[in-house]
Design a protein around this motif. Sequence first.
Motif, mmCIF file in Angstrom:
data_model
loop_
_atom_site.group_PDB
_atom_site.id
_atom_site.type_symbol
_atom_site.label_atom_id
_atom_site.label_comp_id
_atom_site.label_asym_id
_atom_site.label_seq_id
_atom_site.Cartn_x
_atom_site.Cartn_y
_atom_site.Cartn_z
ATOM 1 N N THR A 44 -11.532 -23.799 12.796
ATOM 2 C CA THR A 44 -11.690 -22.566 12.890
ATOM 3 C C THR A 44 -13.035 -22.048 12.787
ATOM 4 O OG1 THR A 44 -10.752 -20.400 12.198
ATOM 5 C CG2 THR A 44 -11.060 -22.393 10.542
ATOM 6 N N PHE A 45 -13.486 -20.970 13.197
ATOM 7 C CA PHE A 45 -14.974 -20.355 12.780
ATOM 8 C C PHE A 45 -14.694 -19.107 11.997
ATOM 9 C CE2 PHE A 45 -16.123 -22.414 16.998
ATOM 10 C CZ PHE A 45 -17.474 -22.695 16.700
ATOM 11 N N ALA B 65 -22.489 -18.145 9.451
ATOM 12 C CA ALA B 65 -21.503 -18.530 10.695
ATOM 13 C C ALA B 65 -21.004 -20.092 10.083
ATOM 14 C CB ALA B 65 -22.013 -18.748 12.073
ATOM 15 N N GLU B 66 -19.636 -20.313 10.038
ATOM 16 C CA GLU B 66 -19.234 -21.473 9.385
ATOM 17 C C GLU B 66 -18.143 -22.138 10.492
ATOM 18 O OE1 GLU B 66 -18.627 -22.155 5.235
ATOM 19 O OE2 GLU B 66 -16.701 -22.581 5.578
ATOM 20 N N LEU B 67 -18.483 -23.325 10.694
ATOM 21 C CA LEU B 67 -17.286 -24.222 11.531
ATOM 22 C C LEU B 67 -16.520 -24.809 10.753
ATOM 23 C CD1 LEU B 67 -15.789 -25.015 14.156
ATOM 24 C CD2 LEU B 67 -17.625 -26.927 14.124
ATOM 25 N N PRO C 166 -11.409 -29.632 4.420
ATOM 26 C CA PRO C 166 -11.945 -29.152 5.532
ATOM 27 C C PRO C 166 -13.416 -29.586 5.383
ATOM 28 C CG PRO C 166 -10.781 -27.325 4.909
ATOM 29 C CD PRO C 166 -10.792 -28.395 3.853
ATOM 30 N N THR C 167 -14.101 -30.070 6.595
ATOM 31 C CA THR C 167 -15.446 -30.337 6.689
ATOM 32 C C THR C 167 -16.128 -29.184 7.207
ATOM 33 O OG1 THR C 167 -15.003 -32.662 7.258
ATOM 34 C CG2 THR C 167 -17.258 -31.645 7.881
ATOM 35 N N GLY D 291 -9.982 -16.462 14.997
ATOM 36 C CA GLY D 291 -9.013 -16.436 15.928
ATOM 37 C C GLY D 291 -8.099 -15.323 15.574
ATOM 38 N N GLN D 292 -8.160 -14.815 14.138
ATOM 39 C CA GLN D 292 -7.166 -13.663 13.688
ATOM 40 C C GLN D 292 -7.840 -12.513 13.233
ATOM 41 O OE1 GLN D 292 -3.739 -13.682 13.405
ATOM 42 N NE2 GLN D 292 -3.325 -15.743 14.029
ATOM 43 N N VAL D 293 -8.085 -11.599 14.122
ATOM 44 C CA VAL D 293 -9.072 -10.411 13.692
ATOM 45 C C VAL D 293 -8.490 -9.709 12.804
ATOM 46 C CG1 VAL D 293 -10.050 -8.386 14.501
ATOM 47 C CG2 VAL D 293 -9.540 -10.043 16.137
ATOM 48 N N GLU D 294 -7.234 -9.546 12.036
ATOM 49 C CA GLU D 294 -6.643 -8.819 11.092
ATOM 50 C C GLU D 294 -6.978 -9.851 9.744
ATOM 51 O OE1 GLU D 294 -5.384 -6.092 10.649
ATOM 52 O OE2 GLU D 294 -5.921 -6.101 12.800
ATOM 53 N N SER D 295 -7.540 -10.803 9.870
ATOM 54 C CA SER D 295 -7.863 -11.626 8.413
ATOM 55 C C SER D 295 -9.210 -11.130 7.749
ATOM 56 C CB SER D 295 -8.095 -13.264 8.824
ATOM 57 O OG SER D 295 -9.258 -13.272 9.514
#
Length: 329
Positions: A255-256, A221-223, A201-202, A282-286
């Motif tokens: 993903t952020f 914060a990472e993309l 992933p970049t 996108g997955q709050v439970e993560s």
Amino acid sequence: MAPELHAQNGGFAGASTRLGYSARGMAMGNAMSAVTSEGAFPYYNPAQSALLLESKQTDLTVGALKYDRVFQSTGMQFQLPPSAGLALNIIRTGMNDIDARTSSGYPLDRFDASEHQLSGNFGLRLSEKFYGGIGLKFSIANYHPQLDNSTSFGIDIGFLYQTDANINLSLALKDLFANYSWNAQNLYNLSQARDVVNQFPTRITTGIAYQARDVTFSADAELQVYNSEIQRSEVIVLNGNPVYTTTTEEIQTSTFQFRLGGSWQAHERFTLRGGWQLPDAGQVESWALGSGFSIHLPFDVFSPSVDYAFVMEPYRISNMHVFSLRLNL
């Protein structure tokens, strides 16, 4: 029971090398790209290799992980007068005693899988407040005895700016051009097999840190941008005969990630740390948590520190205990 499934991005190439670096960084949720109060961490931002240190910072780390996993790292920082610095880091990850079986389920043998990453980071103090750096990464993956090792070269670029208000700002681009290439011809005894390329992933990371005398607060914060290949198969009729065709399509997803960290030097011999991270917005439970401390030993020689981190992994599937020894040579 109704099963609960989570779509995770941890399976992309080089995932184990993105666990973090050192007990200090992992205790603070890996929100370290703009932090300079804990020493230099070029793993998170190559511009930190340009920080002016009074000694050669050396970190030795080992992790205690479940499921027979291995995590070790070491690194050293050098000054290159008058205004540059160099950092070398090695990360070793893997899994031991994997149970190999035939497609019918009969046991064959046990084997180990491992991944090593060697990185060199060069930083330059462009001014009293602005630093820049570039890093080169060499990774090698050994996943099966009958599968040739795969190697990868990647590039990191980073910048760090220190303001007058005890605030640092950072920007880092990581794992550029990195990928693994595989060919499973020998593993599956195939007469024909094509090379499969798995892209790292970049990663584009921005960070901010507030550093007062005894406390530090940081946020990253990472993309992450993922490139994947999808094969589509279909049967078409050509001149009255069925023809089996396969097409390959490349897709891009992203993903952020968000990370928060903090530290408090409660005493000249003791520092507390804590961190929180969300590996997939996108997955709050993560979400995952980290905590730890450092004991700064009262020795003039090498000024050693013993660091510890307790890391609750994403989705709380397991916990890690990470121990580090910092020496100032």
